[in-house]
Design a protein around this motif. Structure first.
Motif, PDB file in Angstrom:
ATOM      1  N   UNK A 126      25.001  29.886  22.872  1.00 45.97           N
ATOM      2  CA  UNK A 126      23.844  30.738  22.556  1.00 45.97           C
ATOM      3  C   UNK A 126      23.907  31.257  21.119  1.00 45.97           C
ATOM      4  N   UNK A 127      24.976  30.905  20.392  1.00 44.78           N
ATOM      5  CA  UNK A 127      25.086  31.358  19.004  1.00 44.78           C
ATOM      6  C   UNK A 127      25.723  32.732  18.864  1.00 44.78           C
ATOM      7  N   UNK A 128      26.284  33.240  19.956  1.00 36.31           N
ATOM      8  CA  UNK A 128      26.975  34.539  19.913  1.00 36.31           C
ATOM      9  C   UNK A 128      28.380  34.384  20.475  1.00 36.31           C
ATOM     10  N   UNK A 129      29.245  33.661  19.751  1.00 32.21           N
ATOM     11  CA  UNK A 129      30.599  33.442  20.260  1.00 32.21           C
ATOM     12  C   UNK A 129      31.263  34.762  20.627  1.00 32.21           C
ATOM     13  N   UNK A 130      31.900  34.784  21.793  1.00 27.01           N
ATOM     14  CA  UNK A 130      32.449  36.017  22.356  1.00 27.01           C
ATOM     15  C   UNK A 130      33.846  36.284  21.812  1.00 27.01           C
ATOM     16  N   UNK A 131      33.959  37.314  20.976  1.00 32.16           N
ATOM     17  CA  UNK A 131      35.266  37.657  20.393  1.00 32.16           C
ATOM     18  C   UNK A 131      35.699  39.014  20.899  1.00 32.16           C
ATOM     19  N   UNK A 132      36.785  39.016  21.641  1.00 29.09           N
ATOM     20  CA  UNK A 132      37.266  40.277  22.197  1.00 29.09           C
ATOM     21  C   UNK A 132      37.940  40.027  23.518  1.00 29.09           C
ATOM     22  N   UNK A 133      37.849  41.038  24.379  1.00 27.36           N
ATOM     23  CA  UNK A 133      38.397  40.933  25.735  1.00 27.36           C
ATOM     24  C   UNK A 133      37.246  40.736  26.701  1.00 27.36           C
ATOM     25  N   UNK A 134      37.334  39.723  27.538  1.00 30.53           N
ATOM     26  CA  UNK A 134      36.349  39.558  28.610  1.00 30.53           C
ATOM     27  C   UNK A 134      37.041  39.902  29.928  1.00 30.53           C
ATOM     28  N   UNK A 135      36.390  40.772  30.689  1.00 29.47           N
ATOM     29  CA  UNK A 135      36.947  41.282  31.942  1.00 29.47           C
ATOM     30  C   UNK A 135      36.052  40.788  33.062  1.00 29.47           C
ATOM     31  N   UNK A 136      36.598  40.000  33.979  1.00 27.00           N
ATOM     32  CA  UNK A 136      35.844  39.564  35.150  1.00 27.00           C
ATOM     33  C   UNK A 136      36.282  40.398  36.350  1.00 27.00           C
ATOM     34  N   UNK A 137      35.331  41.083  36.967  1.00 21.81           N
ATOM     35  CA  UNK A 137      35.592  41.812  38.211  1.00 21.81           C
ATOM     36  C   UNK A 137      35.340  40.854  39.358  1.00 21.81           C
ATOM     37  N   UNK A 138      36.392  40.510  40.107  1.00 19.91           N
ATOM     38  CA  UNK A 138      36.291  39.462  41.130  1.00 19.91           C
ATOM     39  C   UNK A 138      36.380  40.040  42.533  1.00 19.91           C
ATOM     40  N   UNK A 139      35.727  39.356  43.454  1.00 24.39           N
ATOM     41  CA  UNK A 139      35.897  39.657  44.880  1.00 24.39           C
ATOM     42  C   UNK A 139      36.425  38.385  45.523  1.00 24.39           C
ATOM     43  N   UNK A 140      37.572  38.506  46.179  1.00 21.96           N
ATOM     44  CA  UNK A 140      38.137  37.355  46.899  1.00 21.96           C
ATOM     45  C   UNK A 140      37.538  37.271  48.284  1.00 21.96           C
ATOM     46  N   UNK A 141      36.571  36.378  48.455  1.00 17.52           N
ATOM     47  CA  UNK A 141      35.908  36.205  49.744  1.00 17.52           C
ATOM     48  C   UNK A 141      36.519  34.981  50.431  1.00 17.52           C
ATOM     49  N   UNK A 142      36.048  34.687  51.624  1.00 14.91           N
ATOM     50  CA  UNK A 142      36.567  33.509  52.330  1.00 14.91           C
ATOM     51  C   UNK A 142      36.207  32.229  51.586  1.00 14.91           C
ATOM     52  N   UNK A 143      35.174  32.301  50.738  1.00 12.69           N
ATOM     53  CA  UNK A 143      34.801  31.124  49.928  1.00 12.69           C
ATOM     54  C   UNK A 143      35.540  31.089  48.593  1.00 12.69           C
ATOM     55  N   UNK A 144      36.474  31.999  48.390  1.00 15.15           N
ATOM     56  CA  UNK A 144      37.190  32.034  47.115  1.00 15.15           C
ATOM     57  C   UNK A 144      36.651  33.149  46.231  1.00 15.15           C
ATOM     58  N   UNK A 145      37.019  33.148  44.934  1.00 10.66           N
ATOM     59  CA  UNK A 145      36.619  34.250  44.066  1.00 10.66           C
ATOM     60  C   UNK A 145      35.137  34.199  43.713  1.00 10.66           C
ATOM     61  N   UNK A 146      34.497  35.348  43.746  1.00 16.57           N
ATOM     62  CA  UNK A 146      33.101  35.509  43.319  1.00 16.57           C
ATOM     63  C   UNK A 146      33.106  36.607  42.255  1.00 16.57           C
ATOM     64  N   UNK A 147      32.296  36.424  41.213  1.00 14.31           N
ATOM     65  CA  UNK A 147      32.255  37.437  40.156  1.00 14.31           C
ATOM     66  C   UNK A 147      31.281  38.554  40.537  1.00 14.31           C
TER      67      UNK A 147
END
Ligand code: AMP
Ligand code: GLY
Length: 423
Positions: free
Chosen positions: A260-281
């Protein structure tokens, strides 16, 4: 290097402590800082939301790097303003910060990038949102689109609760313009984990997993807070799964932002939920978590200033991001009453005594230093953090340290790490 850290919480004290250990950092300024950062560097009373004030401070003091703790200044475009002045900034630009600043933006990007997340719909009209809720039925999750200091999410067990949340967000505007639109999504079930990574816009350096404790009371009961404790690693996300989880939840977002032309520089934090189907954001944050930052930085076995500079300069492949194999844990000591109304101005005793324990560091959050004494100024007051051979050892040490600290009206959860120990 002269570094300016923006923010005033436990996360920012941890950043100051770790950056202060870097051979290349000669001077630390913290705006506005707290009673702990005052002992690591120089506090300057410019608020984290004051973008012109922060840019002026960075220029006047000729800082070599600005490290942004909280999300608000990033969403307000601090990185853009600093870039215009040629000041290197660790943290994404305003467009990329929409990953946290707008849940509609974030969910749409997840859908485009193929990131596993709960099915959702976005509304900017109350009538339509209410109609959708009635048609879907409960449980449902209602989220104010914009920043709401962690309070804009309601997990509704009944249609009535969901409609009340919509009313409060969209009609009463409890969170102001953050409620101009809402995301309504399916309720997921499982255990949560936090997964953070450094990025230089293209490359990624993963940090170990961690887990927050959002509710105020033991067994995750009561209202949500900013976080009452955290530990790393979180057994729900073991090291063997980091790469695979990154391919699902971190890498696609970094790629999409770059496109998108906005390279992400920094810390990216994904909040995950571990469901029976695996991780969901559940969500992205565009910064370190607070309190996850405290245990993560205790484990980081690298020169943080060099890693951050490498992210800014697009050369993350030139530094090594190693982590100590031990477990770390942070127990938050708060004021009784938090997250509601709480008393302030309590004098805090015993921090030095707690830090005599091997591998213990007490990070300040809502404190101020006055004439050599430390007083509480906020709801979350201290983050007592310990490193141990395993989770049980780290936890025992952290609670031993907590018992050495005294102030009136103090409150802390006694079950930090319990979920991890249960596994
Ligand atoms: P968020 O700010 O989007 O992470 O939401 C805050 C908290 O609400 C999360 O940490 C979860 O505990 C809960 N939450 C958010 N989305 C969902 C969901 N789809 N299903 C169940 N709980 C959720
Ligand atoms: N600890 C959760 C957060 O920082 O958003």
């Amino acid at each position: 290097m002269k570094v300016l850290i923006v923010g005033s919480g436990g996360r920012e004290h941890a950043l100051a402590w770790k950056l202060g250990q870097s051979n290349s950092v000669k001077e630390l300024i913290i705006a506005p800082g707290n009673g702990g950062t005052a002992q690591e560097g120089e506090n300057v009373p410019v608020q984290a939301g004051d973008i012109p004030g922060l840019v002026a401070l960075a220029k006047e003091r000729q800082v070599d790097m600005v490290v942004v703790g909280p999300e608000e200044p990033l969403v307000l475009g601090l990185a853009n303003s600093l870039a215009n002045e040629g000041v290197p900034c660790f943290g994404p630009d305003a467009y990329a910060a929409n990953l946290e600043g707008s849940k509609a933006f974030s969910k749409t990007l997840m859908a485009e990038a193929g990131v596993p997340t709960a099915p959702f719909a976005v509304f900017d009209q109350f009538e339509q949102a209410a109609g959708f809720v009635e048609q879907q039925g409960a449980p449902l999750v209602v989220k104010a689109d914009g920043l709401a200091a962690g309070k804009g999410v309601v997990v509704a067990q009944t249609v009535d609760e969901a409609l009340k949340a919509l009313e409060s967000i969209m009609l009463d505007r409890t969170f102001g313009s953050a409620g101009e639109s809402v995301v309504i999504e399916a309720a997921l079930q499982g255990e949560e984990a936090s997964f953070l990574a450094f990025s230089d816009g293209r490359r990624i350096a993963l940090l170990p997993s961690s887990q927050d404790h959002k509710a105020i009371f033991e067994n995750d009961e009561g209202p949500n807070t900013g976080g009452m404790g955290a530990y790393s690693p979180a057994p729900v996300l073991p090291a063997a799964d980091y790469e695979r989880t990154s391919k699902l939840t971190i890498a696609p977002v970094i790629r999409q932002m770059d496109k998108s032309g906005h390279p992400y520089k920094g810390i990216l934090y994904a909040g995950l939920m571990y469901t029976q189907q695996g991780p969901q954001v559940l969500e992205y944050n565009v910064r370190f978590g607070d309190p996850e930052c405290q245990p993560l930085l205790m484990r980081l076995d690298a020169d943080l200033a060099e890693v951050m500079l490498a992210c800014i300069e697009g050369r993350l492949d030139t530094v090594e991001v190693k982590n100590r194999p031990e477990t770390s844990i942070c127990v938050v000591m708060a004021a009784k009453g938090y997250p509601g109304a709480y008393p302030k101005g309590m004098e805090i005793h015993g921090v030095a005594d707690a830090e005599k324990l091997d591998g213990v560091k007490v990070f300040h959050a809502g404190t101020a230093l006055q004439d050599g004494k430390v007083y509480s100024t906020g709801g979350r007051i201290l983050g007592v953090t310990a490193l141990g051979a395993d989770l049980a050892a780290a936890r025992d040490k952290a609670y031993e340290a907590v018992e050495r600290i005294h102030f009136e009206n103090n409150f802390y959860r006694k079950d930090i790490g319990a979920k991890g120990l249960g596994r």
